[in-house]
Design an enzyme around this catalytic site. Structure first.
Site, PDB file in Angstrom:
ATOM      1  N   VAL A  17     102.571 -45.775  18.714  1.00  0.00           N
ATOM      2  CA  VAL A  17     102.964 -46.849  19.626  1.00  0.00           C
ATOM      3  C   VAL A  17     102.977 -48.183  18.902  1.00  0.00           C
ATOM      4  O   VAL A  17     103.926 -48.960  19.009  1.00  0.00           O
ATOM      5  CB  VAL A  17     102.024 -46.911  20.842  1.00  0.00           C
ATOM      6  CG1 VAL A  17     102.429 -48.047  21.772  1.00  0.00           C
ATOM      7  CG2 VAL A  17     102.041 -45.588  21.592  1.00  0.00           C
ATOM      8  N   LYS A 106      93.010 -46.923  27.692  1.00  0.00           N
ATOM      9  CA  LYS A 106      92.497 -46.503  29.000  1.00  0.00           C
ATOM     10  C   LYS A 106      91.019 -46.108  28.930  1.00  0.00           C
ATOM     11  O   LYS A 106      90.269 -46.309  29.877  1.00  0.00           O
ATOM     12  CB  LYS A 106      93.324 -45.360  29.584  1.00  0.00           C
ATOM     13  CG  LYS A 106      93.301 -44.042  28.821  1.00  0.00           C
ATOM     14  CD  LYS A 106      94.518 -43.893  27.961  1.00  0.00           C
ATOM     15  CE  LYS A 106      94.587 -42.573  27.233  1.00  0.00           C
ATOM     16  NZ  LYS A 106      95.765 -42.522  26.348  1.00  0.00           N
ATOM     17  N   GLU A 130      99.478 -52.300  31.305  1.00  0.00           N
ATOM     18  CA  GLU A 130     100.455 -51.377  31.873  1.00  0.00           C
ATOM     19  C   GLU A 130     100.568 -50.092  31.066  1.00  0.00           C
ATOM     20  O   GLU A 130     100.749 -49.000  31.609  1.00  0.00           O
ATOM     21  CB  GLU A 130     101.820 -52.055  31.966  1.00  0.00           C
ATOM     22  CG  GLU A 130     102.903 -51.222  32.630  1.00  0.00           C
ATOM     23  CD  GLU A 130     102.649 -50.994  34.112  1.00  0.00           C
ATOM     24  OE1 GLU A 130     102.456 -49.828  34.498  1.00  0.00           O
ATOM     25  OE2 GLU A 130     102.640 -51.972  34.875  1.00  0.00           O
ATOM     26  N   VAL A 133      98.353 -46.459  31.523  1.00  0.00           N
ATOM     27  CA  VAL A 133      98.563 -45.391  32.503  1.00  0.00           C
ATOM     28  C   VAL A 133     100.048 -45.012  32.538  1.00  0.00           C
ATOM     29  O   VAL A 133     100.898 -45.862  32.787  1.00  0.00           O
ATOM     30  CB  VAL A 133      98.113 -45.821  33.914  1.00  0.00           C
ATOM     31  CG1 VAL A 133      98.389 -44.716  34.926  1.00  0.00           C
ATOM     32  CG2 VAL A 133      96.634 -46.184  33.928  1.00  0.00           C
ATOM     33  N   GLY A 188     104.042 -31.176  19.155  1.00  0.00           N
ATOM     34  CA  GLY A 188     103.475 -32.510  19.041  1.00  0.00           C
ATOM     35  C   GLY A 188     103.038 -33.121  20.354  1.00  0.00           C
ATOM     36  O   GLY A 188     102.668 -34.300  20.406  1.00  0.00           O
ATOM     37  N   GLU A 191      97.174 -32.743  20.733  1.00  0.00           N
ATOM     38  CA  GLU A 191      96.463 -33.011  19.496  1.00  0.00           C
ATOM     39  C   GLU A 191      95.847 -31.722  18.961  1.00  0.00           C
ATOM     40  O   GLU A 191      95.722 -30.723  19.670  1.00  0.00           O
ATOM     41  CB  GLU A 191      95.354 -34.033  19.745  1.00  0.00           C
ATOM     42  CG  GLU A 191      95.830 -35.364  20.301  1.00  0.00           C
ATOM     43  CD  GLU A 191      96.568 -36.201  19.280  1.00  0.00           C
ATOM     44  OE1 GLU A 191      96.440 -35.915  18.071  1.00  0.00           O
ATOM     45  OE2 GLU A 191      97.282 -37.137  19.695  1.00  0.00           O
ATOM     46  N   LYS A 206      92.505 -42.721  33.526  1.00  0.00           N
ATOM     47  CA  LYS A 206      93.653 -43.322  34.199  1.00  0.00           C
ATOM     48  C   LYS A 206      93.441 -43.372  35.717  1.00  0.00           C
ATOM     49  O   LYS A 206      93.863 -44.326  36.377  1.00  0.00           O
ATOM     50  CB  LYS A 206      94.919 -42.536  33.856  1.00  0.00           C
ATOM     51  CG  LYS A 206      95.272 -42.599  32.372  1.00  0.00           C
ATOM     52  CD  LYS A 206      96.368 -41.629  31.995  1.00  0.00           C
ATOM     53  CE  LYS A 206      96.670 -41.692  30.517  1.00  0.00           C
ATOM     54  NZ  LYS A 206      97.671 -40.684  30.085  1.00  0.00           N
TER      55      LYS A 206
END
Length: 438
Positions: A17, A106, A130, A133, A188, A191, A206
């Site tokens: 990310v 989270k 944002e 979750v 993928g 994990e 969450k």
């Protein structure tokens, strides 16, 4: 034309990310500026390992291992490191130095969110999350802002893509749990150590965040009943399918009566049977969806990609632009909307239906004994189906009994199951799952 000011952005973490967030900040700087009212300058990226291989080719001079110095000089901080420390300390340092923070963490918010919200309120900065979750799905802002004039009564969500993929594979192909998990890891979606996903811990974090926003009360992980999917068998999936249900791991937060006219909130995560016509039943693969029920708005559903670098980066950038606009326009950060007056209720206070699988002796009077016991505990049976099996070695017949109950208190249902286990005609209780939406 007025010259746009420059806001320095510090990025903590550069995984899937984080790398996409950095790419967008660099590549789309020209289009983000007029939307924000300021130029967003990526001042640096704090990482643990400068030489780690990354998906996106980023300028090496941006990288540093000194996150503490980086956040002190920033106007905006994006935390995508994950975990509790050093993320918590760096976020607190950023807030105390006057920076607004965007996070997708989270686990940290569920464990220590109230303290972070309080510090942000004191400093007059924003703490936005944002991306914490349901990935790209814009769910927190609608709950916090769009529905702020309404009363939310219930939230049901598929908020973990890994478990939804596994259960969907088991439903569509008949695979066993272990095989579906292996496929998720190969693609993928899971994990190498999938514990946080398959045991429900990720969804529980969450659920705490969703409940806090929906009911304006601070809930954390200790308020969330959590049960994962590791005990869901292919036989459970097949039996649910035959009865017109699909099994999903749901995060549920709902307001229920607490006796004497008062109300409380039940927050829980567990495998759940849903009728196949329910909107959440159609959520396939690794996608997420959140179903919201409100007094005036009625039923709403938010659907989309719940994970992945680029989709989640979209949520991060949305928060970043919003926080940057607030800095440009001036004024305090958005304060946490909590009242603290709605108590968290234990799982026993919830009202649900149950799906119960029983291996029973094939003899006269079995069904009558079971039905009588259910009636004694005030639990009504809605569906009862029986299948006869013959053991190839012993030639002894037994019956597989599948029961779906009407709604009753969780406490009454749990007591019924315990009583059933004590019947002499019961060989074993093969499965116990909750039912929603029926």
């Amino acid at each position: 034309m007025t010259e746009l000011r420059t806001l320095k952005v510090a990025l903590l973490g550069c995984g899937n990310v984080g790398a996409q967030v950095a790419r967008i900040l660099i590549d789309d700087a020209g289009t983000l500026a007029p939307r924000t009212g300021a130029r967003l300058e990526l001042a640096g990226i704090a990482v643990r390992n400068l030489d780690a291989e990354r998906e996106v080719d980023l300028p090496r001079e941006l990288f540093t291992t000194d996150g503490e110095t980086l956040v002190k000089d920033a106007d905006l901080v994006i935390e995508l490191m994950g975990g509790i420390e050093p993320a918590r300390s760096l976020i607190l340092s950023a807030i105390q130095n006057g920076a607004s923070v965007v996070t997708g963490n989270k686990a940290l918010l569920a464990a220590d969110g109230p303290a972070l919200y309080e510090e942000a309120d004191k400093a007059g900065v924003e703490l936005s999350y944002e991306a914490a979750v349901a990935g790209a799905i814009p769910i927190l802002r609608p709950i916090r802002d769009s529905l702020s004039g309404d009363r939310i009564t219930r939230v049901l969500g598929i908020v973990n893509g890994t478990t939804n993929f596994i259960l969907d594979q088991m439903d569509s192909t008949g695979a066993q749990f272990a095989d579906a998990l292996a496929e998720a890891q190969r693609l993928g979606y899971a994990e190498a150590d999938p514990t946080a996903d398959v045991e429900g811990h990720d969804a529980a974090a969450k659920a705490a965040i969703l409940a806090s926003l929906s009911f304006h009360t601070r809930f954390d992980l200790e308020h969330v009943y959590c049960e994962g999917i590791t005990r869901v068998s292919a036989a459970d999936i097949a039996a649910a399918k035959e009865a017109g249900f699909v099994i999903k791991l749901l995060a549920i937060a709902e307001k229920i009566g607490n006796g004497g006219g008062s109300e409380g909130v039940s927050v829980r995560v567990h495998p759940t049977l849903l009728p196949r016509e329910h909107p959440l039943a159609a959520v396939r693969g690794a996608f997420n969806a959140v179903f919201v029920e409100a007094e005036n708005a009625g039923e709403l559903m938010f659907y989309g990609q719940g994970a992945g670098g680029t989709p989640t980066a979209s949520a991060v950038l949305g928060d970043l632009v919003s926080a940057a606009r607030r800095i440009v326009l001036g004024g305090p950060g958005r304060i946490e909307s909590t009242t603290g007056h709605v108590p968290a209720l234990p799982i026993d206070a919830a009202t649900t239906s149950y799906y119960i699988g029983l291996d029973v002796a094939d003899q006269p009077g079995v069904l009558a004994k079971i039905a009588q016991l259910f009636a004694e505990h005030g639990v009504s049976i809605e569906i009862m189906r029986q299948t006869i099996h013959r053991d190839a070695d012993s030639n002894v017949e037994s019956a597989e009994l599948r029961i779906v109950t009407h709604r009753a208190s969780e406490a009454a249902l749990a007591a019924t199951v315990e009583a059933v286990k004590g019947l002499d005609v019961i060989n074993s209780v093969t499965s116990v799952l909750r039912v929603e939406g029926a």
